[in-house]
Design a protein around this motif. Sequence first.
Motif, PDB file in Angstrom:
ATOM      1  N   ILE A   2       6.012  -4.115  -0.479  1.00  0.00           N
ATOM      2  CA  ILE A   2       7.026  -3.846  -1.498  1.00  0.00           C
ATOM      3  C   ILE A   2       8.102  -4.930  -1.402  1.00  0.00           C
ATOM      4  O   ILE A   2       8.703  -5.137  -0.349  1.00  0.00           O
ATOM      5  CB  ILE A   2       7.660  -2.447  -1.308  1.00  0.00           C
ATOM      6  CG1 ILE A   2       6.588  -1.356  -1.238  1.00  0.00           C
ATOM      7  CG2 ILE A   2       8.686  -2.167  -2.406  1.00  0.00           C
ATOM      8  CD1 ILE A   2       5.683  -1.262  -2.434  1.00  0.00           C
ATOM      9  N   LYS A  38       3.181 -11.037 -11.745  1.00  0.00           N
ATOM     10  CA  LYS A  38       3.092 -10.078 -10.636  1.00  0.00           C
ATOM     11  C   LYS A  38       3.116  -8.638 -11.149  1.00  0.00           C
ATOM     12  O   LYS A  38       3.509  -8.359 -12.273  1.00  0.00           O
ATOM     13  CB  LYS A  38       4.257 -10.281  -9.662  1.00  0.00           C
ATOM     14  CG  LYS A  38       4.372 -11.666  -9.095  1.00  0.00           C
ATOM     15  CD  LYS A  38       3.198 -11.985  -8.204  1.00  0.00           C
ATOM     16  CE  LYS A  38       3.174 -13.379  -7.767  1.00  0.00           C
ATOM     17  NZ  LYS A  38       3.430 -14.004  -6.715  1.00  0.00           N
ATOM     18  N   THR A  39       2.726  -7.728 -10.281  1.00  0.00           N
ATOM     19  CA  THR A  39       2.817  -6.303 -10.570  1.00  0.00           C
ATOM     20  C   THR A  39       4.253  -5.872 -10.320  1.00  0.00           C
ATOM     21  O   THR A  39       4.802  -6.123  -9.238  1.00  0.00           O
ATOM     22  CB  THR A  39       1.852  -5.510  -9.666  1.00  0.00           C
ATOM     23  OG1 THR A  39       0.516  -5.963  -9.931  1.00  0.00           O
ATOM     24  CG2 THR A  39       1.942  -4.026  -9.933  1.00  0.00           C
ATOM     25  N   LEU A  41       7.590  -2.900 -10.974  1.00  0.00           N
ATOM     26  CA  LEU A  41       8.064  -1.545 -11.262  1.00  0.00           C
ATOM     27  C   LEU A  41       9.510  -1.657 -11.699  1.00  0.00           C
ATOM     28  O   LEU A  41      10.316  -2.341 -11.051  1.00  0.00           O
ATOM     29  CB  LEU A  41       7.973  -0.648 -10.020  1.00  0.00           C
ATOM     30  CG  LEU A  41       8.649   0.718 -10.115  1.00  0.00           C
ATOM     31  CD1 LEU A  41       7.964   1.609 -11.155  1.00  0.00           C
ATOM     32  CD2 LEU A  41       8.690   1.404  -8.756  1.00  0.00           C
ATOM     33  N   LYS A  63       0.598  -6.425 -14.074  1.00  0.00           N
ATOM     34  CA  LYS A  63       0.609  -4.980 -14.332  1.00  0.00           C
ATOM     35  C   LYS A  63       2.063  -4.512 -14.324  1.00  0.00           C
ATOM     36  O   LYS A  63       2.839  -4.882 -13.447  1.00  0.00           O
ATOM     37  CB  LYS A  63      -0.201  -4.266 -13.245  1.00  0.00           C
ATOM     38  CG  LYS A  63      -0.332  -2.801 -13.428  1.00  0.00           C
ATOM     39  CD  LYS A  63      -1.654  -2.433 -14.050  1.00  0.00           C
ATOM     40  CE  LYS A  63      -1.824  -0.927 -14.080  1.00  0.00           C
ATOM     41  NZ  LYS A  63      -1.757  -0.356 -15.372  1.00  0.00           N
ATOM     42  N   TYR A  65       4.668  -1.213 -14.407  1.00  0.00           N
ATOM     43  CA  TYR A  65       4.904   0.217 -14.234  1.00  0.00           C
ATOM     44  C   TYR A  65       6.346   0.499 -14.631  1.00  0.00           C
ATOM     45  O   TYR A  65       7.253  -0.240 -14.245  1.00  0.00           O
ATOM     46  CB  TYR A  65       4.677   0.637 -12.778  1.00  0.00           C
ATOM     47  CG  TYR A  65       3.243   0.513 -12.333  1.00  0.00           C
ATOM     48  CD1 TYR A  65       2.317   1.517 -12.616  1.00  0.00           C
ATOM     49  CD2 TYR A  65       2.809  -0.613 -11.638  1.00  0.00           C
ATOM     50  CE1 TYR A  65       0.995   1.399 -12.212  1.00  0.00           C
ATOM     51  CE2 TYR A  65       1.492  -0.735 -11.227  1.00  0.00           C
ATOM     52  CZ  TYR A  65       0.595   0.268 -11.517  1.00  0.00           C
ATOM     53  OH  TYR A  65      -0.722   0.150 -11.119  1.00  0.00           O
ATOM     54  N   VAL A  87       5.604   4.521  -4.766  1.00  0.00           N
ATOM     55  CA  VAL A  87       5.871   3.377  -3.889  1.00  0.00           C
ATOM     56  C   VAL A  87       5.301   3.615  -2.493  1.00  0.00           C
ATOM     57  O   VAL A  87       4.706   2.713  -1.889  1.00  0.00           O
ATOM     58  CB  VAL A  87       7.390   3.075  -3.839  1.00  0.00           C
ATOM     59  CG1 VAL A  87       7.720   2.060  -2.767  1.00  0.00           C
ATOM     60  CG2 VAL A  87       7.860   2.586  -5.196  1.00  0.00           C
ATOM     61  N   PHE A  90       1.574   2.928  -2.666  1.00  0.00           N
ATOM     62  CA  PHE A  90       1.098   1.707  -3.306  1.00  0.00           C
ATOM     63  C   PHE A  90       0.515   0.787  -2.239  1.00  0.00           C
ATOM     64  O   PHE A  90       1.136   0.537  -1.218  1.00  0.00           O
ATOM     65  CB  PHE A  90       2.241   1.008  -4.063  1.00  0.00           C
ATOM     66  CG  PHE A  90       1.754   0.064  -5.115  1.00  0.00           C
ATOM     67  CD1 PHE A  90       1.396   0.525  -6.365  1.00  0.00           C
ATOM     68  CD2 PHE A  90       1.611  -1.296  -4.842  1.00  0.00           C
ATOM     69  CE1 PHE A  90       0.919  -0.339  -7.348  1.00  0.00           C
ATOM     70  CE2 PHE A  90       1.147  -2.169  -5.813  1.00  0.00           C
ATOM     71  CZ  PHE A  90       0.792  -1.688  -7.064  1.00  0.00           C
ATOM     72  N   GLU A  93       0.725  -5.669  -3.500  1.00  0.00           N
ATOM     73  CA  GLU A  93       2.067  -6.220  -3.668  1.00  0.00           C
ATOM     74  C   GLU A  93       2.709  -5.627  -4.919  1.00  0.00           C
ATOM     75  O   GLU A  93       2.104  -5.606  -5.985  1.00  0.00           O
ATOM     76  CB  GLU A  93       1.977  -7.741  -3.804  1.00  0.00           C
ATOM     77  CG  GLU A  93       3.324  -8.411  -3.969  1.00  0.00           C
ATOM     78  CD  GLU A  93       3.195  -9.909  -4.130  1.00  0.00           C
ATOM     79  OE1 GLU A  93       3.205 -10.618  -3.106  1.00  0.00           O
ATOM     80  OE2 GLU A  93       3.062 -10.370  -5.282  1.00  0.00           O
ATOM     81  N   LEU A  94       3.927  -5.146  -4.774  1.00  0.00           N
ATOM     82  CA  LEU A  94       4.680  -4.555  -5.880  1.00  0.00           C
ATOM     83  C   LEU A  94       6.096  -5.094  -5.847  1.00  0.00           C
ATOM     84  O   LEU A  94       6.756  -5.067  -4.804  1.00  0.00           O
ATOM     85  CB  LEU A  94       4.701  -3.022  -5.754  1.00  0.00           C
ATOM     86  CG  LEU A  94       5.491  -2.260  -6.810  1.00  0.00           C
ATOM     87  CD1 LEU A  94       4.822  -2.400  -8.184  1.00  0.00           C
ATOM     88  CD2 LEU A  94       5.614  -0.780  -6.423  1.00  0.00           C
ATOM     89  N   TRP A  95       6.551  -5.569  -7.008  1.00  0.00           N
ATOM     90  CA  TRP A  95       7.905  -6.098  -7.144  1.00  0.00           C
ATOM     91  C   TRP A  95       8.786  -5.074  -7.840  1.00  0.00           C
ATOM     92  O   TRP A  95       8.466  -4.622  -8.934  1.00  0.00           O
ATOM     93  CB  TRP A  95       7.889  -7.400  -7.954  1.00  0.00           C
ATOM     94  CG  TRP A  95       7.352  -8.550  -7.165  1.00  0.00           C
ATOM     95  CD1 TRP A  95       6.043  -8.848  -6.929  1.00  0.00           C
ATOM     96  CD2 TRP A  95       8.117  -9.548  -6.498  1.00  0.00           C
ATOM     97  NE1 TRP A  95       5.949  -9.966  -6.163  1.00  0.00           N
ATOM     98  CE2 TRP A  95       7.211 -10.436  -5.885  1.00  0.00           C
ATOM     99  CE3 TRP A  95       9.488  -9.791  -6.378  1.00  0.00           C
ATOM    100  CZ2 TRP A  95       7.631 -11.528  -5.144  1.00  0.00           C
ATOM    101  CZ3 TRP A  95       9.894 -10.894  -5.646  1.00  0.00           C
ATOM    102  CH2 TRP A  95       8.979 -11.744  -5.034  1.00  0.00           C
ATOM    103  N   THR A 106      13.754   3.024  -4.009  1.00  0.00           N
ATOM    104  CA  THR A 106      12.701   2.261  -3.352  1.00  0.00           C
ATOM    105  C   THR A 106      13.168   1.435  -2.156  1.00  0.00           C
ATOM    106  O   THR A 106      12.339   0.966  -1.378  1.00  0.00           O
ATOM    107  CB  THR A 106      12.011   1.308  -4.362  1.00  0.00           C
ATOM    108  OG1 THR A 106      12.986   0.393  -4.879  1.00  0.00           O
ATOM    109  CG2 THR A 106      11.372   2.096  -5.491  1.00  0.00           C
TER     110      THR A 106
END
Length: 154
Positions: A2, A38-39, A41, A63, A65, A87, A90, A93-95, A106
């Motif tokens: 994350i 990037k993916t 949120l 992607k 979200y 989160v 997940f 990798e999530l930004w 988060t």
Amino acid sequence: MIKSIWAMDVNWLIGKDNELPWHYKEDLAFFKEKTQGKTVLMGDATYRSLKSYYKTKPLPYGKIYVANLVDEVYPDATLVKDVVDFVKNFKDELWIIGGKMIYQLTLPYADILYITHVLNFHEGNVYFTKFNLSDYKLVEKRMSNGLIFATYKK
């Protein structure tokens, strides 16, 4: 992993009426460089703000979200109703790209923080919730034109 990214001024200000309270081309370029493709949120208000900025162009992410407690259909994004559960579970990798409530929910799960410190005072009405930045290790820092681009790791 994350990753959370935002800019804030010396008073931890991050927004003004759902927009950035400043315009620093170098910061916008940094944000784009890190998040493009990037993916991500974000909250509903951030999503709507970005859509108004990009107008008919697609958002520059992979992607997307969007967190919202209300059932909403997004033509180019997936609805997330439980941000913390999402989160925590997940796997890739999530930004995290905003806004305030999404950052707040988060932050305990963020492995890396990319913070642009704006070395100035600005007017606005949305502040990042203060936390102990010393819980993270500063691993990279670059200064440029009244900005500090800092990377922190847990």
